[in-house]
Write a protein that holds these residues in place. Structure first.
Motif, PDB file in Angstrom:
ATOM      1  N   ASP A  88     -42.739  75.975  49.378  1.00  0.00           N
ATOM      2  CA  ASP A  88     -43.036  76.799  48.213  1.00  0.00           C
ATOM      3  C   ASP A  88     -41.752  77.248  47.522  1.00  0.00           C
ATOM      4  O   ASP A  88     -40.654  77.137  48.069  1.00  0.00           O
ATOM      5  CB  ASP A  88     -43.863  78.023  48.617  1.00  0.00           C
ATOM      6  CG  ASP A  88     -43.173  78.837  49.690  1.00  0.00           C
ATOM      7  OD1 ASP A  88     -42.612  79.908  49.379  1.00  0.00           O
ATOM      8  OD2 ASP A  88     -43.178  78.392  50.862  1.00  0.00           O
ATOM      9  N   ARG A  89     -41.863  77.769  46.321  1.00  0.00           N
ATOM     10  CA  ARG A  89     -40.689  78.135  45.515  1.00  0.00           C
ATOM     11  C   ARG A  89     -39.835  79.196  46.181  1.00  0.00           C
ATOM     12  O   ARG A  89     -38.626  79.250  45.976  1.00  0.00           O
ATOM     13  CB  ARG A  89     -41.132  78.630  44.130  1.00  0.00           C
ATOM     14  CG  ARG A  89     -41.841  77.593  43.302  1.00  0.00           C
ATOM     15  CD  ARG A  89     -42.219  78.127  41.936  1.00  0.00           C
ATOM     16  NE  ARG A  89     -41.049  78.471  41.146  1.00  0.00           N
ATOM     17  CZ  ARG A  89     -41.106  78.947  39.904  1.00  0.00           C
ATOM     18  NH1 ARG A  89     -42.291  79.144  39.334  1.00  0.00           N
ATOM     19  NH2 ARG A  89     -40.013  79.231  39.244  1.00  0.00           N
ATOM     20  N   PHE A 125     -40.376  72.220  45.320  1.00  0.00           N
ATOM     21  CA  PHE A 125     -40.744  72.455  43.918  1.00  0.00           C
ATOM     22  C   PHE A 125     -39.635  71.915  43.020  1.00  0.00           C
ATOM     23  O   PHE A 125     -39.887  71.208  42.051  1.00  0.00           O
ATOM     24  CB  PHE A 125     -40.961  73.953  43.665  1.00  0.00           C
ATOM     25  CG  PHE A 125     -41.305  74.272  42.231  1.00  0.00           C
ATOM     26  CD1 PHE A 125     -42.577  74.025  41.741  1.00  0.00           C
ATOM     27  CD2 PHE A 125     -40.348  74.803  41.382  1.00  0.00           C
ATOM     28  CE1 PHE A 125     -42.896  74.308  40.414  1.00  0.00           C
ATOM     29  CE2 PHE A 125     -40.659  75.082  40.057  1.00  0.00           C
ATOM     30  CZ  PHE A 125     -41.932  74.833  39.574  1.00  0.00           C
ATOM     31  N   GLU A 134     -42.333  69.728  40.835  1.00  0.00           N
ATOM     32  CA  GLU A 134     -42.406  70.530  39.615  1.00  0.00           C
ATOM     33  C   GLU A 134     -42.970  69.702  38.459  1.00  0.00           C
ATOM     34  O   GLU A 134     -43.831  70.172  37.699  1.00  0.00           O
ATOM     35  CB  GLU A 134     -41.028  71.067  39.241  1.00  0.00           C
ATOM     36  CG  GLU A 134     -41.042  71.936  37.983  1.00  0.00           C
ATOM     37  CD  GLU A 134     -39.668  72.475  37.633  1.00  0.00           C
ATOM     38  OE1 GLU A 134     -39.598  73.426  36.822  1.00  0.00           O
ATOM     39  OE2 GLU A 134     -38.660  71.955  38.158  1.00  0.00           O
ATOM     40  N   HIS A 141     -49.550  74.164  43.285  1.00  0.00           N
ATOM     41  CA  HIS A 141     -48.338  73.604  43.867  1.00  0.00           C
ATOM     42  C   HIS A 141     -48.632  72.837  45.152  1.00  0.00           C
ATOM     43  O   HIS A 141     -47.943  71.854  45.464  1.00  0.00           O
ATOM     44  CB  HIS A 141     -47.321  74.717  44.113  1.00  0.00           C
ATOM     45  CG  HIS A 141     -46.747  75.263  42.856  1.00  0.00           C
ATOM     46  ND1 HIS A 141     -45.925  76.377  42.821  1.00  0.00           N
ATOM     47  CD2 HIS A 141     -46.869  74.850  41.552  1.00  0.00           C
ATOM     48  CE1 HIS A 141     -45.570  76.628  41.564  1.00  0.00           C
ATOM     49  NE2 HIS A 141     -46.138  75.716  40.791  1.00  0.00           N
TER      50      HIS A 141
END
Length: 296
Positions: free
Chosen positions: A171-172, A201, A57, A41
């Motif tokens: 980050d997610r 993301f 993504e 990622h």
């Protein structure tokens, strides 16, 4: 291993530059990221930034599939040679953290993540440590330390590159906003008037559902007091640099939610957000007061 020469080690960027025989040019982009994020990622966020995409993504899925079109897309927009400053590559990890794992966190949730990260998810074997002989230098060991100079490095790159900007690889789980070093970099960039590009993301998390305001509550109650670093000494060093915690927190809130905040586009048009933020702050304040009264 690729940054090792015998018993000595270097920053990966130095080893790569020596092998490629490239000239030294300052990186026009700095990447702020959480080390808890997947490396896939992180790379995807960088590629997305080069392609001027707000989400990474799709890039991550293409990388998983080994899609060769990514290189072509970067070449088509003349972005294949854009340089990014990433601490994992530009700081000599052999002079600090390569020889041992960080301290075990105290909280149960953080402890579980810590132990999970120490083992390879495929082989289930513990990640090997480096046995190089490079002396380890940390924040309290003198000026040779490379870990505590992010503000100076950022200022230098900003001065050397007129197009310098900060890429925020979110980050997610939005853990980046709970890491002391990351928050310090965001605020330092804002203080220095460095443009910031946020790469998420996915923006689906900002689709406000009736019973799901987790992200909003987390960001609305964000405080540097609750931010953490892998080493307690680093955490304390960062907080000691802040003359007024309350003022810093207000600036941090403006940095995220303000008219020029880094997530302004995602929050634009959500009148509910302001109300949710106010309620979350009030709830946190009430709980804090109740806790103090209960302990009295």
């Amino acid at each position: 291993p690729q940054s090792r020469t015998g018993d000595w080690g270097f920053a990966y960027a130095d080893a790569f530059r020596a092998g490629a025989r490239r000239t030294k040019r300052p990186a026009p982009r700095w990447v702020t990221h959480s080390w808890s994020n997947l490396f896939l990622h992180l790379v995807s966020a960088v590629v997305a930034d080069a392609l001027s995409l707000s989400e990474y993504e799709g890039v991550a899925n293409d990388l998983i599939r080994g899609c060769p079109s990514i290189r072509t897309r970067l070449e088509d927009v003349d972005r294949l040679d854009v340089r990014y400053w990433i601490c994992a590559f530009c700081i000599n990890q052999h002079a600090s953290i390569c020889g041992k794992f960080g301290p075990v966190p105290t909280s149960p949730s953080a402890r579980a993540k810590y132990w999970a990260s120490r083992f390879d998810p495929v082989t289930e074997e513990e990640h090997p440590l480096c046995n190089c002989r490079v002396p380890k230098v940390f924040n309290n060991d003198g000026p040779q330390c490379e870990l505590n100079k992010f503000d100076d490095v950022m200022e230098l790159l900003h001065w050397k590159s007129p197009t310098f900007c900060l890429v925020v690889a979110v980050d997610r789980h939005f853990d980046i906003f709970n890491r002391a070093w990351c928050v310090a970099e965001l605020v330092q960039a804002a203080y220095s008037k460095v443009p910031q590009h946020v790469r998420l993301f996915s923006e689906r998390v900002f689709e406000v559902e009736e019973d799901d305001l987790i992200v909003y509550r987390m960001l609305a109650t964000l405080s540097v007091v609750n931010c953490r670093a892998s080493r307690p000494e680093d955490e304390q060093l960062i907080k000691n640099k802040i003359p007024d915690i309350q003022e810093f927190d207000m600036y941090l809130q403006a940095l995220i939610f303000g008219d020029r905040g880094i997530l302004r586009r995602q929050f634009k048009g959500f009148g509910l957000l302001e109300a949710a933020a106010r309620i979350a702050r009030r709830v946190a304040s009430v709980r804090s007061s109740e806790s103090l009264e209960g302990g009295a």
